[in-house]
Design a protein around this motif. Structure first.
Motif, PDB file in Angstrom:
ATOM      1  N   SER A 281      -1.243  -4.733   1.640  1.00 47.28           N
ATOM      2  CA  SER A 281      -1.778  -3.595   2.488  1.00 47.28           C
ATOM      3  C   SER A 281      -2.743  -2.936   1.861  1.00 47.28           C
ATOM      4  O   SER A 281      -2.873  -3.039   0.563  1.00 47.28           O
ATOM      5  CB  SER A 281      -0.658  -2.681   2.891  1.00 47.28           C
ATOM      6  N   GLN A 282      -3.490  -2.040   2.614  1.00 48.10           N
ATOM      7  CA  GLN A 282      -4.553  -1.262   2.051  1.00 48.10           C
ATOM      8  C   GLN A 282      -3.640  -0.386   1.004  1.00 48.10           C
ATOM      9  O   GLN A 282      -4.350  -0.017  -0.071  1.00 48.10           O
ATOM     10  CB  GLN A 282      -5.202  -0.361   3.125  1.00 48.10           C
ATOM     11  N   LYS A 283      -2.783   0.196   1.484  1.00 47.14           N
ATOM     12  CA  LYS A 283      -1.968   1.112   0.433  1.00 47.14           C
ATOM     13  C   LYS A 283      -1.514   0.471  -0.874  1.00 47.14           C
ATOM     14  O   LYS A 283      -1.795   1.045  -1.938  1.00 47.14           O
ATOM     15  CB  LYS A 283      -0.576   1.649   1.063  1.00 47.14           C
ATOM     16  N   GLN A 284      -1.036  -0.830  -0.944  1.00 44.08           N
ATOM     17  CA  GLN A 284      -0.887  -1.552  -1.931  1.00 44.08           C
ATOM     18  C   GLN A 284      -2.033  -1.692  -3.157  1.00 44.08           C
ATOM     19  O   GLN A 284      -1.836  -1.509  -4.316  1.00 44.08           O
ATOM     20  CB  GLN A 284      -0.247  -3.123  -1.661  1.00 44.08           C
ATOM     21  N   ILE A 285      -3.129  -2.117  -2.360  1.00 47.80           N
ATOM     22  CA  ILE A 285      -4.264  -2.175  -2.916  1.00 47.80           C
ATOM     23  C   ILE A 285      -4.756  -0.985  -3.799  1.00 47.80           C
ATOM     24  O   ILE A 285      -5.172  -0.960  -4.951  1.00 47.80           O
ATOM     25  CB  ILE A 285      -5.470  -2.886  -2.007  1.00 47.80           C
ATOM     26  N   ALA A 286      -4.954   0.261  -3.021  1.00 48.15           N
ATOM     27  CA  ALA A 286      -5.290   1.277  -3.561  1.00 48.15           C
ATOM     28  C   ALA A 286      -4.177   1.881  -4.671  1.00 48.15           C
ATOM     29  O   ALA A 286      -4.837   2.444  -5.618  1.00 48.15           O
ATOM     30  CB  ALA A 286      -5.190   2.530  -2.388  1.00 48.15           C
ATOM     31  N   ASP A 287      -3.049   1.749  -4.516  1.00 42.60           N
ATOM     32  CA  ASP A 287      -2.251   2.080  -5.600  1.00 42.60           C
ATOM     33  C   ASP A 287      -2.213   1.195  -6.787  1.00 42.60           C
ATOM     34  O   ASP A 287      -2.449   1.805  -7.882  1.00 42.60           O
ATOM     35  CB  ASP A 287      -0.597   1.642  -5.129  1.00 42.60           C
ATOM     36  N   LYS A 288      -2.801   0.010  -6.646  1.00 43.94           N
ATOM     37  CA  LYS A 288      -3.042  -0.739  -7.888  1.00 43.94           C
ATOM     38  C   LYS A 288      -4.387  -0.451  -8.483  1.00 43.94           C
ATOM     39  O   LYS A 288      -4.467  -0.890  -9.751  1.00 43.94           O
ATOM     40  CB  LYS A 288      -3.120  -2.343  -7.537  1.00 43.94           C
ATOM     41  N   ILE A 289      -5.427   0.143  -7.975  1.00 46.67           N
ATOM     42  CA  ILE A 289      -6.622   0.449  -8.275  1.00 46.67           C
ATOM     43  C   ILE A 289      -6.640   1.939  -8.672  1.00 46.67           C
ATOM     44  O   ILE A 289      -7.659   2.262  -9.364  1.00 46.67           O
ATOM     45  CB  ILE A 289      -7.737   0.016  -7.678  1.00 46.67           C
ATOM     46  N   GLY A 290      -5.616   2.623  -8.505  1.00 43.44           N
ATOM     47  CA  GLY A 290      -5.555   4.006  -8.855  1.00 43.44           C
ATOM     48  C   GLY A 290      -6.546   4.965  -8.052  1.00 43.44           C
ATOM     49  O   GLY A 290      -6.895   5.984  -8.264  1.00 43.44           O
ATOM     50  N   ILE A 291      -6.419   4.657  -6.542  1.00 43.27           N
ATOM     51  CA  ILE A 291      -6.929   5.473  -5.524  1.00 43.27           C
ATOM     52  C   ILE A 291      -6.277   5.929  -4.677  1.00 43.27           C
ATOM     53  O   ILE A 291      -5.060   5.024  -4.561  1.00 43.27           O
ATOM     54  CB  ILE A 291      -8.509   5.182  -5.355  1.00 43.27           C
ATOM     55  N   SER A 292      -6.243   6.891  -3.738  1.00 37.98           N
ATOM     56  CA  SER A 292      -5.419   7.158  -2.749  1.00 37.98           C
ATOM     57  C   SER A 292      -5.848   6.028  -1.361  1.00 37.98           C
ATOM     58  O   SER A 292      -6.894   5.757  -1.453  1.00 37.98           O
ATOM     59  CB  SER A 292      -5.569   8.773  -2.301  1.00 37.98           C
ATOM     60  N   ALA A 293      -4.889   5.839  -0.613  1.00 37.25           N
ATOM     61  CA  ALA A 293      -4.955   4.836   0.501  1.00 37.25           C
ATOM     62  C   ALA A 293      -6.078   5.718   1.636  1.00 37.25           C
ATOM     63  O   ALA A 293      -6.775   4.778   2.084  1.00 37.25           O
ATOM     64  CB  ALA A 293      -3.795   4.509   1.167  1.00 37.25           C
ATOM     65  N   SER A 294      -6.116   6.692   1.456  1.00 35.46           N
ATOM     66  CA  SER A 294      -7.041   7.471   2.474  1.00 35.46           C
ATOM     67  C   SER A 294      -8.699   7.387   1.610  1.00 35.46           C
ATOM     68  O   SER A 294      -9.436   7.171   2.559  1.00 35.46           O
ATOM     69  CB  SER A 294      -6.824   9.050   2.496  1.00 35.46           C
ATOM     70  N   HIS A 295      -8.596   7.601   0.475  1.00 32.85           N
ATOM     71  CA  HIS A 295      -9.977   7.307   0.145  1.00 32.85           C
ATOM     72  C   HIS A 295     -10.378   5.683   0.245  1.00 32.85           C
ATOM     73  O   HIS A 295     -11.576   5.613   0.768  1.00 32.85           O
ATOM     74  CB  HIS A 295     -10.147   7.392  -1.323  1.00 32.85           C
ATOM     75  N   LEU A 296      -9.643   4.584   0.071  1.00 34.48           N
ATOM     76  CA  LEU A 296     -10.007   3.261   0.581  1.00 34.48           C
ATOM     77  C   LEU A 296     -10.340   3.083   2.088  1.00 34.48           C
ATOM     78  O   LEU A 296     -11.132   2.673   2.324  1.00 34.48           O
ATOM     79  CB  LEU A 296      -8.860   2.249  -0.025  1.00 34.48           C
ATOM     80  N   SER A 297      -9.367   3.734   2.968  1.00 33.08           N
ATOM     81  CA  SER A 297      -9.657   3.672   4.336  1.00 33.08           C
ATOM     82  C   SER A 297     -11.045   4.399   4.769  1.00 33.08           C
ATOM     83  O   SER A 297     -11.968   3.944   5.517  1.00 33.08           O
ATOM     84  CB  SER A 297      -8.454   4.509   5.021  1.00 33.08           C
ATOM     85  N   LYS A 298     -11.202   5.514   4.109  1.00 30.44           N
ATOM     86  CA  LYS A 298     -12.588   6.334   4.209  1.00 30.44           C
ATOM     87  C   LYS A 298     -13.838   5.327   3.846  1.00 30.44           C
ATOM     88  O   LYS A 298     -14.697   5.363   4.693  1.00 30.44           O
ATOM     89  CB  LYS A 298     -12.536   7.625   3.475  1.00 30.44           C
TER      90      LYS A 298
END
Length: 83
Positions: free
Chosen positions: A22-39
């Motif tokens: 999921s986008q959340k899992q990816i964001a967690d792995k790279i050290g950013i918030s899921a909201s930043h990835l989504s933005k």
């Protein structure tokens, strides 16, 4: 990959869709918030270091070309705002 112009966000979205994460899992792995990835994926600007981490995680093989395109787009926006 076309080295002159391509849709960075669309390219990265396609990679995410093909992953079993999921986008959340990816964001967690790279050290950013899921909201930043989504933005970012939805066209908003985020810090360049975050974009670099996204690219490194999703498409390390094309990192230079993708980041070159990101810098080109950012420069073009800045130039346009100066006119």
């Amino acid at each position: 990959m076309n080295k002159y112009k391509f849709d960075v966000r669309g390219h990265l979205k396609n990679i995410i869709e093909s992953k079993e994460e999921s986008q959340k899992q990816i964001a967690d792995k790279i050290g950013i918030s899921a909201s930043h990835l989504s933005k970012f994926l939805n066209g908003q600007e985020i810090a360049l270091w975050m974009v670099l981490e996204i690219v490194r995680y999703l498409d390390k093989d094309n990192e230079i070309e993708i980041m070159r395109q990101c810098c080109y787009e950012a420069t073009k926006k800045e130039y346009k705002n100066c006119i």
